[in-house]
Design an enzyme around this catalytic site. Structure first.
Site, PDB file in Angstrom:
ATOM      1  N   CYS A 113       6.133   5.303  -0.597  1.00 56.64           N
ATOM      2  CA  CYS A 113       7.538   5.377  -0.175  1.00 56.64           C
ATOM      3  C   CYS A 113       8.342   5.836  -1.390  1.00 56.64           C
ATOM      4  CB  CYS A 113       8.022   4.056   0.424  1.00 56.64           C
ATOM      5  SG  CYS A 113       8.065   2.635  -0.684  1.00 56.64           S
ATOM      6  N   HIS A 163      -9.245  -7.421 -11.855  1.00 56.09           N
ATOM      7  CA  HIS A 163      -8.880  -8.841 -11.765  1.00 56.09           C
ATOM      8  C   HIS A 163      -8.547  -9.276 -10.338  1.00 56.09           C
ATOM      9  CE1 HIS A 163      -7.581  -9.330 -16.271  1.00 56.09           C
ATOM     10  NE2 HIS A 163      -8.754  -8.752 -16.135  1.00 56.09           N
TER      11      HIS A 163
HETATM   12  C1  RB5 Z   1      13.900   4.930   1.778  1.00 55.75           C
HETATM   13  O1  RB5 Z   1      15.154   5.435   1.474  1.00 55.75           O
HETATM   14  C2  RB5 Z   1      13.457   3.945   0.710  1.00 55.75           C
HETATM   15  O2  RB5 Z   1      14.201   2.775   0.805  1.00 55.75           O
HETATM   16  C3  RB5 Z   1      12.000   3.654   0.830  1.00 55.75           C
HETATM   17  O3  RB5 Z   1      11.263   4.830   0.722  1.00 55.75           O
HETATM   18  C4  RB5 Z   1      11.399   2.718  -0.209  1.00 55.75           C
HETATM   19  O4  RB5 Z   1      11.727   3.109  -1.497  1.00 55.75           O
HETATM   20  C5  RB5 Z   1      11.617   1.288   0.023  1.00 55.75           C
HETATM   21  O5  RB5 Z   1      11.114   0.427  -0.705  1.00 55.75           O
END
Ligand code: RB5
Length: 143
Positions: free
Chosen positions: A65, A98
């Site tokens: 993400c 670990h």
């Molecule tokens: C999306 O904008 C963002 O919040 C997501 O990709 C991530 O970083 C969340 O932890």
């Protein structure tokens, strides 16, 4: 190795690059999306990967993400999942040695594609320690 991978929109580009490199390296990659730039909710993808890894049907998962953080928080709600956010190869290696981490979370806004692949390669190659103290501590993680 069979690897399940997913991202939200914030990790789409890096997820696609990692999936390509994994396939080039001979791994069997199951890409659960996202497939477009459209805004998505990272927990949906984290839960999809964590269900497979926590349930034991796939040994390893990778989640991407923007930061890796939201993915790891959501994935770690699943029994049997030990998800880690790594931005360097040292913690990637030690998370295997670990902690026997089974899901690797990476932030597309944090690391570039070259370092990301080094992190993934390191994480995939490192075995979990069979040292009694590490095994004992890992056993204590589950509630
Ligand atoms: C999306 O904008 C963002 O919040 C997501 O990709 C991530 O970083 C969340 O932890």
């Amino acid at each position: 190795m069979k690897i399940v991978i997913a991202s939200d929109h914030g990790g789409l580009r890096l997820k696609n690059e990692i999936a390509l490199e994994l396939a080039r390296a001979g791994h069997a990659v199951d890409d659960l999306g996202t497939k477009t730039d459209a805004s998505t909710d990272y927990p949906d993808f984290a839960h999809a990967v964590a269900k497979l890894v926590g349930g034991g049907s796939v040994a390893r998962g990778i989640l991407v993400c923007g930061t890796g953080i939201g993915m790891s928080i959501a994935a770690n709600r699943h029994p049997g999942v030990r998800a880690v956010v790594c931005s360097d190869t040292y913690t990637a290696r030690l998370s295997r040695d670990h902690n026997d981490s089974n899901i690797l979370c990476i932030g597309e806004r944090v690391v570039g594609p070259g370092l990301a692949w080094e992190i993934v390669s390191t994480w995939l190659a490192e075995p979990a320690s069979t040292n009694e103290r590490h095994v004992r501590r890992r056993t204590k993680i589950e509630l």
